[in-house]
Design an enzyme around this catalytic site. Structure first.
Site, mmCIF file in Angstrom:
data_model
loop_
_atom_site.group_PDB
_atom_site.id
_atom_site.type_symbol
_atom_site.label_atom_id
_atom_site.label_comp_id
_atom_site.label_asym_id
_atom_site.label_seq_id
_atom_site.Cartn_x
_atom_site.Cartn_y
_atom_site.Cartn_z
ATOM 1 N N SER A 96 8.600 4.981 5.222
ATOM 2 C CA SER A 96 9.638 3.902 4.398
ATOM 3 C C SER A 96 9.365 3.753 2.789
ATOM 4 C CB SER A 96 9.391 2.592 5.032
ATOM 5 O OG SER A 96 8.250 1.897 5.412
ATOM 6 N N ASP A 123 0.557 -0.889 -0.125
ATOM 7 C CA ASP A 123 0.248 0.203 0.130
ATOM 8 C C ASP A 123 0.890 1.202 0.044
ATOM 9 O OD1 ASP A 123 -1.998 -1.632 0.574
ATOM 10 O OD2 ASP A 123 -3.209 -1.294 2.205
ATOM 11 N N HIS A 155 4.824 -7.378 0.207
ATOM 12 C CA HIS A 155 4.833 -8.508 -1.199
ATOM 13 C C HIS A 155 5.005 -8.572 -2.207
ATOM 14 C CE1 HIS A 155 1.368 -9.027 2.370
ATOM 15 N NE2 HIS A 155 1.195 -7.907 1.887
#
Length: 299
Positions: free
Chosen positions: A258, A115, A171
């Site tokens: 990040s 996301d 992911h």
């Protein structure tokens, strides 16, 4: 402070981003004292470690309900209920229910690994055409490996910036065979747009990890996780030298903002038109993990 705007992919609307700790960010990046202080924080890792230690204390649970409310975070997506989180860091590294992030289907589809707010540059060699000249960027410095630079220098690059309020697990974007992770020590400069506006080389100076993915549809893909202010820990949960499906968890960032960077070899991917259009306008596109980024040119 100039308001940050992005395109929400779900609505295709331009949205003003809510900035966590806005007054602090303004101080750090618009004043001489603030810039000196932000550099000190970035180059003193013990401060990030102390901050991270504090966020793991049980009393920090008190911050969670207010943070969720201010940032309009959907609690129905969480695997845990709010009362089950043991600390603010436990909440920050939360897992989601699988149905909360459906994965775009098709072996030839590459998906968003996190996301976050995405910028896409289809040709690294033409990177300067998409960013102002003050935003220096060195692929050689980022990768620290001449063979990797040669391999990806004419390819494509994806930047995915995670805000403090985002889901912070990352992911795999494609079906792949995942190699080992190489750690590159560095500083912990903020990757907030206010910090990046004058210097893209922050990515090349920060602590980061590199993993090469072997794929059938997209050739070799290089996956980087970049630490940032207060993000001293990049945790890998995957086991190297194994096969993974896109959408499988690779790891997570501990407390702080990040970035994930993905490099593709030339002639391997055609990015979705809306992502390219927004990036050319200098606008990030906020995507959810599992949404399509593009499709293989080798189909």
């Amino acid at each position: 402070m100039k308001k940050l705007q992005y395109i929400d992919r779900l609505t295709n609307q331009r949205v003003t981003e809510a900035v966590c700790y806005e007054k602090t960010m303004t101080l750090l990046y618009t004043s001489r004292l603030g810039k000196w202080l932000s550099t000190l924080l970035a180059k003193t890792p013990i401060l990030s470690r102390i901050y991270g230690w504090i966020q793991k204390r049980s009393w920090t649970r008190r911050k969670i309900p207010g943070f969720v409310k201010r940032n309009h975070i959907c609690v129905q997506e969480f695997k845990k209920s709010l009362s089950e989180f043991s600390s603010f860091n436990d909440f920050f590294t939360r897992e989601l229910r699988p149905e909360a992030r459906p994965i775009a289907q098709g072996d030839n589809i590459c998906v968003a690994p996190v996301d976050g707010a995405y910028l896409i540059y289809p040709n690294i060699a033409e990177f300067g055409e998409f960013v102002v000249k003050s935003k220096h960027f060195s692929l050689s410095k980022l990768l620290g490996d001449a063979s990797l630079v040669e391999k990806y220098a004419s390819g494509s690059v994806v930047f995915a910036r995670l805000a403090l309020f985002d889901y912070h697990r990352f992911h795999f974007p494609v079906d792949c065979w995942a190699g080992p992770t190489r750690n590159v020590n560095g500083y912990l400069f903020s990757v907030h747009p206010m910090a990046l506006k004058d210097n893209f080389n922050i990515f090349c100076e920060n602590k980061r990890t590199l993993t090469e993915l072997k794929t059938e549809a997209f050739g070799d893909v290089l996956y980087l996780e970049v630490g940032a202010l207060n993000v001293g820990s990049i945790i890998q949960t995957y086991a190297p030298e194994k096969r993974y499906s896109k959408g499988d968890e690779k790891g997570f960032f501990e407390i702080g903002g990040s970035t994930v960077i993905i490099l593709f070899q030339p002639g391997t991917i055609k990015f979705d038109a809306d992502l390219l259009r927004n990036s050319r306008m200098g606008l990030e596109t906020r995507c959810l993990m599992g949404q399509s980024l593009g499709r293989s040119l080798g189909e």
